[in-house]
Design a protein around this motif. Structure first.
Motif, PDB file in Angstrom:
ATOM      1  N   GLY A 109       0.825  -1.200   0.000  1.00 26.92           N
ATOM      2  CA  GLY A 109       0.000   0.000   0.000  1.00 26.92           C
ATOM      3  C   GLY A 109       0.859   1.249   0.000  1.00 26.92           C
ATOM      4  N   GLY A 110       0.510   2.210  -0.857  1.00 25.88           N
ATOM      5  CA  GLY A 110       1.276   3.450  -0.889  1.00 25.88           C
ATOM      6  C   GLY A 110       0.861   4.333  -2.043  1.00 25.88           C
ATOM      7  N   ILE A 158       1.338  -1.172   8.713  1.00 28.06           N
ATOM      8  CA  ILE A 158       2.508  -0.326   8.504  1.00 28.06           C
ATOM      9  C   ILE A 158       3.732  -1.211   8.304  1.00 28.06           C
ATOM     10  N   LEU A 159       4.561  -0.859   7.336  1.00 28.83           N
ATOM     11  CA  LEU A 159       5.795  -1.613   7.103  1.00 28.83           C
ATOM     12  C   LEU A 159       6.543  -1.842   8.408  1.00 28.83           C
ATOM     13  N   HIS A 161      11.246  -4.811   6.467  1.00 28.97           N
ATOM     14  CA  HIS A 161      10.746  -4.641   5.102  1.00 28.97           C
ATOM     15  C   HIS A 161      10.683  -3.193   4.643  1.00 28.97           C
ATOM     16  N   GLY A 162      11.404  -2.303   5.354  1.00 26.21           N
ATOM     17  CA  GLY A 162      11.615  -0.974   4.798  1.00 26.21           C
ATOM     18  C   GLY A 162      11.028   0.210   5.528  1.00 26.21           C
ATOM     19  N   PHE A 163      10.487   0.020   6.736  1.00 31.15           N
ATOM     20  CA  PHE A 163       9.888   1.142   7.467  1.00 31.15           C
ATOM     21  C   PHE A 163      10.885   2.293   7.565  1.00 31.15           C
ATOM     22  N   PRO A 164      10.440   3.506   7.286  1.00 24.28           N
ATOM     23  CA  PRO A 164       9.051   3.940   7.092  1.00 24.28           C
ATOM     24  C   PRO A 164       8.571   3.972   5.639  1.00 24.28           C
ATOM     25  N   LEU A 165       9.497   3.865   4.661  1.00 29.89           N
ATOM     26  CA  LEU A 165       9.085   4.003   3.264  1.00 29.89           C
ATOM     27  C   LEU A 165      10.050   3.215   2.375  1.00 29.89           C
TER      28      LEU A 165
END
Length: 403
Positions: free
Chosen positions: A138-139, A207-208, A212-216
């Motif tokens: 999602g994004g 939310i990631l 797996h890449g938090f925050p984006l």
């Protein structure tokens, strides 16, 4: 970067599912951290338990310690390079754009490397068949983000000559001499809404997480996982493709004749789309079974948005084949490249075979462009062990089994 930092050691790694097969050596430090990047894949049987891979069972591929978020309110992504409107966008800015959910399979280019290493030695993480996963990301579409900055959709070059979009991570790696991990895609792909390239902040509706890449992160559907950069720091518009290590001196496809003494990295383009692939997941490489019916389950996927037209199963070395059933969403028929299907996602296949003697089971997939997996791993062997898409084979031996 303000708000997010890449630590220099591994004492603050997130917790992981104990069922993951770890391809990293444990440190002997007091913190029981990892002395090298945490690379792990789930048991192969877990992949066929659901169409969407649970987050905790999604494979993990990193090049350094997992970045740490100190102050999320200070986080932003810089946009620089050959663009008139150089700026920074906060996570709030990106979240204010239309949100899209894209179901897409990510696959490491080294998936199934272990089988290739049995032919000749290769360099790389020793993946089985599970360096792959399917998630709902999602994004915001990158095309919308770039349009916000004055770059129209379906653009192949900016006014200043930018033709490639480079993604730079907070992740620091030894291959870049301590610099950031980075990769790029063509601007024409980044500005095409139908390519579904995302700046993603959610995975499977949540939310990631840090792994797996938090925050984006970037998600580039249909392309090898190395281009879906995590922990975004900046996005740069370049005249040429990214010159980073993982674009120029890794993840390229060489023939079996090339070795470490005669390799010329500049003679090959960076790998983007992944080829058609399939693997049997309900059975191990050597599996004891009882005589009778045996269920063969696995996944099949192709890059570039190509659908899976067919998955074939053979019990006699490829002399004859039966077609497996294919599914995506539960309760719906899968039709290759139909609007009801997820074009960036794998299909799960299943066939029931009658086993009366020890035998080899083979799976091969055919995509919607009639691309088919090569028969032998020897024909696609390469010194980095990438893109092993040869027929997948498992050996069934008669004996005691719960199958």
């Amino acid at each position: 970067m303000p708000g997010v930092r890449g630590p220099s050691e591994y004492s603050q790694e997130p917790s992981r599912d104990p069922s993951l097969k770890v391809n990293a050596k444990a440190s002997t430090s007091f913190f029981f951290a990892f002395a090298e990047p945490f690379n792990a894949e789930p048991p192969r049987s877990a992949l066929v338990s659901s169409y969407v891979t649970p987050v905790h069972l999604f494979y993990k591929r990193n090049h350094g310690p997992i970045p740490i978020v100190d102050h999320i309110e200070n986080y932003s992504v810089s946009f620089t390079g050959l663009i008139d409107n150089q700026t920074k966008l906060s996570l709030k800015d990106i979240r204010s754009l239309p949100k899209y959910n894209v179901t897409a399979t990510l696959q490491c280019a080294g998936n199934r490397r272990t089988a290739m290493s049995k032919v000749r030695n290769v360099r790389g993480v020793g993946w089985d068949v599970s360096a792959i996963g399917n998630a709902v990301w999602g994004g915001a579409k990158l095309a919308d983000v770039l349009e916000l900055l004055g770059i129209p959709k379906l653009t192949s070059s900016t006014v200043l000559g930018g033709r490639h979009v480079e993604f730079v991570s907070v992740d620091r790696c030894k291959e870049e001499n301590g610099g950031p991990y980075k990769a790029s895609i063509p601007l024409s792909q980044a500005t095409n809404p139908d390519a579904d390239v995302l700046l993603a902040y959610e995975m499977n509706g949540e939310i990631l997480n840090r792994d797996h890449g938090f925050p984006l992160r970037v998600v580039v559907p249909g392309v090898i996982g190395a281009r879906s950069v995590k922990w975004l720091d900046s996005i740069n518009l370049l005249a040429e493709e990214c010159q980073g290590f993982f674009m120029q001196k890794d993840y390229k496809m060489f023939p079996p004749s090339v070795n470490w003494d005669n390799i010329n990295w500049s003679s090959r383009r960076p790998q983007m789309d992944f080829p058609v692939q399939s693997a049997i997941c309900s059975l191990e490489d050597v599996q004891m079974v009882k005589p009778g019916k045996v269920s063969i389950k696995g996944y099949a996927v192709s890059g570039g948005g190509r659908g899976i037209e067919r998955v074939d199963i053979s019990m006699d070395g490829g002399k004859s084949w039966v077609e497996a059933s294919r599914t995506q969403k539960p309760g719906r028929d899968y039709i290759s490249e139909h609007s009801s299907s997820d074009k960036w996602a794998w299909v799960l296949f299943e066939a029931t075979v009658d086993v009366s003697q020890s035998t080899e089971v083979i799976a091969k997939a055919v995509d919607s462009a009639a691309n088919v997996q090569p028969e032998n791993v020897e024909s696609v062997w390469n010194l980095r062990g990438v893109l092993n898409t040869s027929w997948h084979r498992v050996l069934l031996r008669l004996g005691n089994s719960n199958l």
